[in-house]
Scaffold this active site. Sequence first.
Site, PDB file in Angstrom:
ATOM      1  N   TYR A  11       5.963   1.716   5.984  1.00 18.55           N
ATOM      2  CA  TYR A  11       6.453   2.903   5.260  1.00 18.55           C
ATOM      3  C   TYR A  11       5.330   3.901   4.948  1.00 18.55           C
ATOM      4  CZ  TYR A  11       8.429   5.402   1.192  1.00 18.55           C
ATOM      5  OH  TYR A  11       8.836   6.353   0.296  1.00 18.55           O
ATOM      6  N   ALA A  74      -0.089  -5.593   4.589  1.00 21.14           N
ATOM      7  CA  ALA A  74       0.020  -6.581   3.505  1.00 21.14           C
ATOM      8  C   ALA A  74       1.494  -6.876   3.274  1.00 21.14           C
ATOM      9  CB  ALA A  74      -0.607  -6.031   2.220  1.00 21.14           C
ATOM     10  N   SER A 116      -2.862  -1.266  -5.805  1.00 24.12           N
ATOM     11  CA  SER A 116      -1.566  -1.041  -6.459  1.00 24.12           C
ATOM     12  C   SER A 116      -1.727  -0.999  -7.975  1.00 24.12           C
ATOM     13  CB  SER A 116      -0.631  -2.187  -6.084  1.00 24.12           C
ATOM     14  OG  SER A 116       0.512  -2.170  -6.884  1.00 24.12           O
ATOM     15  N   TYR A 140       1.365 -11.104  -6.092  1.00 23.17           N
ATOM     16  CA  TYR A 140       1.133  -9.886  -5.311  1.00 23.17           C
ATOM     17  C   TYR A 140       0.050  -9.019  -5.965  1.00 23.17           C
ATOM     18  CZ  TYR A 140       1.708  -5.071  -3.838  1.00 23.17           C
ATOM     19  OH  TYR A 140       1.450  -3.793  -3.422  1.00 23.17           O
ATOM     20  N   LYS A 144      -3.960  -7.859  -4.746  1.00 26.87           N
ATOM     21  CA  LYS A 144      -4.526  -6.504  -4.659  1.00 26.87           C
ATOM     22  C   LYS A 144      -5.839  -6.426  -5.439  1.00 26.87           C
ATOM     23  CE  LYS A 144      -1.737  -4.831  -1.853  1.00 26.87           C
ATOM     24  NZ  LYS A 144      -2.167  -4.305  -0.571  1.00 26.87           N
TER      25      LYS A 144
END
Length: 323
Positions: A11, A74, A116, A140, A144
């Site tokens: 994306y 990722a 993030s 998650y 990061k």
Amino acid sequence: MKVLVTGGAGYIGSHTVQELLKQNYEVVIVDIIDLQHRDALPGVSFYQGDILDKDFLNGVFQKERVEAVIHFAALKAPGESMREPAKYFYNNITGTVSLLDVMIHNDVRTIVFSSSCAIFGNPQRLPVSEDIPFSPESVYGETKLMGETVLKWFDKTAGIKYSALRYFNAAGASLDNSIGEDWSHTENLIPITMKAAMGVTPSISIFGSDYNTPDGTAIRDYIHVVDLAVAHVKALEHTVQTRASSTYNLGTGKGNTVREVVEAVKAVSNRDFKVIEAPRRLGDPAAIWADCSKAERELGWKAQYSLDTIIQSAWKWHSTHSS
Ligand code: NAD
């Protein structure tokens, strides 16, 4: 300059590739999935493969003579990361180390890294500046933060210079409707709400309507994907020019509640759907939005697009491309 974009079929990666092409960069994409919407990304070299496969990756570096890297590849779903932590640590951390190792082997020492706002967890101060304490609430988010730590050490030991960009909630689609988000593997609010508006799912759930916010629902900072794409090119240029490493928070500096987003989707799509009030989810912060002044000061970057543009572009994309 020739730039390798890992995760460039995804994306944010594909929108960044479009921006790089617009600014006359040569682009090489490595992604484990096939490249969709090739017409929107003319002239790119595409290699399908895994960044964990060093022989494959080294072959790409040798053949293409890349000069810098933008690293998106990722796994990104916080909920899934709590059910399958090993998969996330392996792909996101070992994948990043594998890439850095191959970069050094090929004497490539500039990288822009997808971090993030998940590294901050439930922030102690708003808006969130770069230096508030880190406290990820998911595996998650931890991957990061660990990615940033790995980069710090590769800077110290091998002279890798990086920009780590901590995005808040990426949303929207390209303004010419040529690329957008694949909603089949996302947990994000806007594509999920679009699915309900299109009747693909019968309803959406709002997780938590008793937060201490104006309408009781959680507040997030939604940033248009094209604004993020532009920031990556600016961060790359800045890292090349200054030969210094840095981190930047990227959002709009403004928060919207979940209910505001849902109402905006209903208004733009002119469709109604059922909204279920569900309990809060563990680890979800009540409110988070970015202080973007460092990116504005050092990169000359500021988000241009509003929530309206985000929702209009996402609606146009999903209503013409998703099923
Ligand atoms: P995405 O899933 O659309 O794109 C990620 C791409 O990486 C996918 O195409 C996937 O196939 C590829 N990939 C994953 N593992 C790989 C591997 N081992 N080898 C090769 N390719 C691999 O996700 P996105 O929303 O575009 O996110 C891009 C990056 O931005 C991710 O690192 C994500 O964690 C980060 N991020 C996203 C958001 C968001 O709101 N979408 C917010 C903050 C950070």
